[in-house]
Design a protein around this motif. Structure first.
Motif, PDB file in Angstrom:
ATOM      1  N   GLN A   1       5.451 -39.042 -25.253  1.00 52.40           N
ATOM      2  CA  GLN A   1       6.066 -38.406 -26.292  1.00 52.40           C
ATOM      3  C   GLN A   1       5.635 -37.051 -26.777  1.00 52.40           C
ATOM      4  O   GLN A   1       6.522 -35.889 -27.071  1.00 52.40           O
ATOM      5  CB  GLN A   1       6.129 -39.217 -27.514  1.00 52.40           C
ATOM      6  N   SER A   2       4.304 -36.822 -26.753  1.00 56.38           N
ATOM      7  CA  SER A   2       3.743 -35.404 -27.230  1.00 56.38           C
ATOM      8  C   SER A   2       4.076 -34.566 -26.034  1.00 56.38           C
ATOM      9  O   SER A   2       4.445 -33.301 -26.239  1.00 56.38           O
ATOM     10  CB  SER A   2       2.242 -35.764 -27.126  1.00 56.38           C
ATOM     11  N   GLU A   3       4.097 -34.937 -24.697  1.00 58.09           N
ATOM     12  CA  GLU A   3       4.271 -34.041 -23.782  1.00 58.09           C
ATOM     13  C   GLU A   3       5.914 -33.427 -23.702  1.00 58.09           C
ATOM     14  O   GLU A   3       6.180 -32.229 -23.609  1.00 58.09           O
ATOM     15  CB  GLU A   3       4.289 -34.453 -22.377  1.00 58.09           C
ATOM     16  N   LEU A   4       6.818 -34.445 -23.984  1.00 55.70           N
ATOM     17  CA  LEU A   4       8.067 -34.091 -24.168  1.00 55.70           C
ATOM     18  C   LEU A   4       8.476 -33.191 -25.308  1.00 55.70           C
ATOM     19  O   LEU A   4       9.191 -32.169 -25.302  1.00 55.70           O
ATOM     20  CB  LEU A   4       8.900 -35.214 -24.018  1.00 55.70           C
ATOM     21  N   SER A   5       7.952 -33.500 -26.505  1.00 50.75           N
ATOM     22  CA  SER A   5       7.992 -32.762 -27.709  1.00 50.75           C
ATOM     23  C   SER A   5       7.574 -31.437 -27.450  1.00 50.75           C
ATOM     24  O   SER A   5       8.261 -30.468 -27.992  1.00 50.75           O
ATOM     25  CB  SER A   5       7.176 -33.482 -28.786  1.00 50.75           C
ATOM     26  N   THR A   6       6.449 -30.935 -26.704  1.00 55.56           N
ATOM     27  CA  THR A   6       5.866 -29.724 -26.537  1.00 55.56           C
ATOM     28  C   THR A   6       7.153 -29.012 -25.654  1.00 55.56           C
ATOM     29  O   THR A   6       7.278 -27.810 -25.824  1.00 55.56           O
ATOM     30  CB  THR A   6       4.582 -29.876 -25.983  1.00 55.56           C
ATOM     31  N   LEU A   7       7.336 -29.657 -24.649  1.00 59.08           N
ATOM     32  CA  LEU A   7       8.370 -29.178 -23.412  1.00 59.08           C
ATOM     33  C   LEU A   7       9.554 -28.504 -24.456  1.00 59.08           C
ATOM     34  O   LEU A   7       9.989 -27.623 -23.912  1.00 59.08           O
ATOM     35  CB  LEU A   7       8.294 -29.831 -22.375  1.00 59.08           C
ATOM     36  N   PHE A   8      10.189 -29.730 -24.982  1.00 60.60           N
ATOM     37  CA  PHE A   8      11.305 -29.284 -25.657  1.00 60.60           C
ATOM     38  C   PHE A   8      11.228 -28.024 -26.564  1.00 60.60           C
ATOM     39  O   PHE A   8      12.083 -27.216 -26.708  1.00 60.60           O
ATOM     40  CB  PHE A   8      11.925 -30.716 -26.460  1.00 60.60           C
ATOM     41  N   SER A   9       9.985 -28.022 -27.457  1.00 59.08           N
ATOM     42  CA  SER A   9      10.138 -26.966 -28.443  1.00 59.08           C
ATOM     43  C   SER A   9       9.912 -25.640 -27.785  1.00 59.08           C
ATOM     44  O   SER A   9      10.338 -24.573 -28.078  1.00 59.08           O
ATOM     45  CB  SER A   9       8.960 -27.229 -29.160  1.00 59.08           C
ATOM     46  N   GLN A  10       9.282 -25.726 -26.399  1.00 63.30           N
ATOM     47  CA  GLN A  10       8.993 -24.504 -25.638  1.00 63.30           C
ATOM     48  C   GLN A  10      10.415 -23.964 -25.204  1.00 63.30           C
ATOM     49  O   GLN A  10      10.785 -23.072 -25.044  1.00 63.30           O
ATOM     50  CB  GLN A  10       8.142 -24.680 -24.682  1.00 63.30           C
ATOM     51  N   HIS A  11      11.317 -24.924 -24.842  1.00 60.99           N
ATOM     52  CA  HIS A  11      12.493 -24.637 -24.222  1.00 60.99           C
ATOM     53  C   HIS A  11      13.256 -23.853 -25.356  1.00 60.99           C
ATOM     54  O   HIS A  11      14.291 -22.856 -24.994  1.00 60.99           O
ATOM     55  CB  HIS A  11      13.139 -26.091 -23.573  1.00 60.99           C
ATOM     56  N   VAL A  12      13.535 -24.683 -26.608  1.00 63.47           N
ATOM     57  CA  VAL A  12      14.122 -24.103 -27.533  1.00 63.47           C
ATOM     58  C   VAL A  12      13.831 -22.746 -27.919  1.00 63.47           C
ATOM     59  O   VAL A  12      14.490 -21.662 -28.012  1.00 63.47           O
ATOM     60  CB  VAL A  12      14.003 -25.181 -28.900  1.00 63.47           C
ATOM     61  N   LEU A  13      12.478 -22.514 -28.015  1.00 59.75           N
ATOM     62  CA  LEU A  13      11.706 -21.149 -28.274  1.00 59.75           C
ATOM     63  C   LEU A  13      12.373 -20.209 -27.194  1.00 59.75           C
ATOM     64  O   LEU A  13      12.759 -18.782 -27.453  1.00 59.75           O
ATOM     65  CB  LEU A  13      10.324 -21.144 -28.309  1.00 59.75           C
ATOM     66  N   ASP A  14      12.380 -20.327 -25.770  1.00 60.38           N
ATOM     67  CA  ASP A  14      12.714 -19.655 -24.827  1.00 60.38           C
ATOM     68  C   ASP A  14      14.229 -19.469 -24.871  1.00 60.38           C
ATOM     69  O   ASP A  14      14.593 -18.020 -24.710  1.00 60.38           O
ATOM     70  CB  ASP A  14      12.415 -20.355 -23.559  1.00 60.38           C
ATOM     71  N   SER A  15      14.988 -20.199 -25.192  1.00 61.93           N
ATOM     72  CA  SER A  15      16.431 -19.967 -25.400  1.00 61.93           C
ATOM     73  C   SER A  15      16.762 -19.093 -26.260  1.00 61.93           C
ATOM     74  O   SER A  15      17.526 -18.216 -26.228  1.00 61.93           O
ATOM     75  CB  SER A  15      17.203 -21.390 -25.241  1.00 61.93           C
TER      76      SER A  15
END
Length: 201
Positions: free
Chosen positions: A155-169
């Motif tokens: 869950q921690s890994e996915l949450s970090t990855l999701f937030s990074q994708h949102v920021l990049d977008s």
């Protein structure tokens, strides 16, 4: 430089990598301290909860600035350091929640005669801490506890990855406006700044 002693993090000279190194050392030291605290024959707010609060404060002061930098100025340099820290903090939280001796010690203090001598705030804090331990899987055993820990890490890994994708977008998004009437109501200074940024990009 002792970052813990500062009221506010010195962001102008802060090295995230050094903070993670210090965080690693603090977590290992904290584990030893908790092992000792949980084995005390006589428990009180002062010899159990206060040291735990000090541990939490020290770790928060090391991890907090790194997390904040990732939120406000994410970069290729900070991102891998942040990811390492997230993994470490997730493992740390799982370790604390899974420490049977610590959970039993806190429960023992909650059920002791001295509980009634604590302030209302302290009693509430103890009750909430026990609740949080249970929500973090402290009552689980064997395969169930291991599975819960694995889920928390994923869950921690996915949450970090999701937030990074949102920021990049968000950072990659642009809106090209050629009709000045669409900017009606914006101050001239904001329009000029946007125009200059558009030319630079």
């Amino acid at each position: 430089m002792n970052l813990i002693a500062n009221a506010l993090p010195p962001f102008d000279i802060l090295d995230p990598k050094q903070n993670i190194t210090s965080l690693t050392e603090s977590v290992e030291k904290a584990k030893q301290t908790i092992d000792t605290l949980a084995q005390q024959p006589s428990l009180s707010w002062e010899n159990l909860m206060m040291p735990l609060a000090a541990i939490d404060e020290e770790i928060s002061r090391l991890w907090g600035p790194v997390s904040h930098l990732h939120s406000v100025c994410d970069s290729e340099n900070i991102r891998p350091v942040y990811e390492q820290g997230v993994q470490m903090m997730t493992q740390w939280g799982t370790w604390v929640a899974g420490h049977e001796g610590l959970f039993k010690a806190i429960q023992a203090l909650h059920g002791s005669d001295s509980f009634s001598d604590l302030s209302q705030a302290q009693q509430t804090a103890l009750t909430h801490i026990i609740r949080d331990f249970r929500l973090a899987g402290s009552d689980l055993e064997g395969k169930a506890k291991a599975r819960f820990a694995a889920i928390k890490m994923r869950q921690s890994e996915l949450s970090t990855l999701f937030s990074q994708h949102v920021l990049d977008s968000t950072q990659a998004f642009t809106l090209n406006i050629t009709d000045k009437t669409q900017l009606a109501g914006l101050p001239d200074s904001a329009i000029a700044a946007a125009a200059q940024r558009a030319q630079e990009e």
